[in-house]
Motif scaffolding. Structure first.
Motif: not given
Length: 260
Positions: A78-86, A139-148
């Motif tokens: 969640v910490a990565g994907t939330l800012p990524g999806v915005v 994990v957080t970096g992957l989540a940020l990229a995937v969230g974007t």
């Protein structure tokens, strides 16, 4: 009314297959929304996110009852994907116009994903201890990229996060609930971002609310059933089916993009 019934049936049938491996099914709902239900771009993206918002609680309630949602993995995702999806939502509205470009990029996204899933299903499973678990930073970096990516294409990201983390040695039983929880929360943020952007930007940007809710209600039922069936379903067969479906959809989209 027929469109809403079709959306409900499509959401239910997709979610019952994808929920056991941590995928909401939105990525497989895209072709039906574009080709059969004729949802315009970029409105198809927030409509898919709305599907995740409505469908998500079905599988999550079942995983919670089974005690599978506890642990740090959900918080890291969640910490990565939330800012990524915005960020992805803004990119989608500003920089990714037109159906040809959209279908081309969706095809390029799904093709490697499908191939990865097929390979993971067909080759022998490596030892869980080999290489160790991925680090928190990974994990957080992957989540940020995937969230974007998810914000751009209207998918929650579980279809990408799940295979990568499982490939790095994490068990599906741990990854699937965390990926679905992350998908749900990021979809809420993504759909809200698109709704705000629709107030100032031109074109079809807001979600198609009735269709998104109809598909989501189907996903709510199918996701709960899929999560309940997870312990009884063969993981290899499910993974291969998802990979094959993603590959076929990618080839279809690439062909459509080339024909335009």
């Amino acid at each position: 009314m027929p469109e809403l019934l079709f959306g409900f049936a499509a959401g239910a049938s997709i979610a019952v297959v994808t929920a056991p491996v941590g995928v909401s099914g939105a990525v497989f709902l895209l072709p039906a929304q574009l080709s059969l239900l004729h949802v315009p771009n970029p409105a198809v993206t927030p409509t898919n996110l709305l599907f995740n918002v409505v469908a998500g609680p079905g599988a999550l309630v079942r995983h919670h009852r089974q005690g599978n949602l506890a642990g740090p993995l959900t918080r890291l995702l969640v910490a990565g994907t939330l800012p990524g999806v915005v960020a992805g939502a803004v990119i989608r509205v500003v920089a990714v116009p037109g159906p040809a470009v959209f279908r081309l990029l969706v095809g390029l996204l799904l093709l490697p994903l499908g191939a990865w899933l097929c390979v993971r299903a067909l080759r022998p499973t490596p030892s869980r201890g080999r290489g160790g678990r991925p680090s928190r930073r990974f994990v957080t970096g992957l989540a940020l990229a995937v969230g974007t990516v998810g914000g751009v294409y209207g998918v929650g990201g579980g279809s990408i996060i799940g295979p990568v983390l499982v490939g790095r040695g994490m068990p599906v039983s741990e990854v699937a609930p965390a990926a679905l929880a992350s998908t749900f929360l990021t979809s809420v943020a993504g759909a809200a971002t698109y709704a705000v952007l629709s107030l100032t930007a031109h074109g079809d940007i807001a979600p198609h609310w009735t269709l998104g809710v109809a598909c989501g209600l189907g996903g709510l039922v199918g996701g709960y059933a899929g999560a309940r069936l997870q312990p009884r379903l063969p993981e290899t067969a499910l993974t291969f089916t998802l990979g094959l479906s993603a590959t076929v959809l990618a080839v279809l989209y690439l062909g459509q993009a080339a024909a335009i």
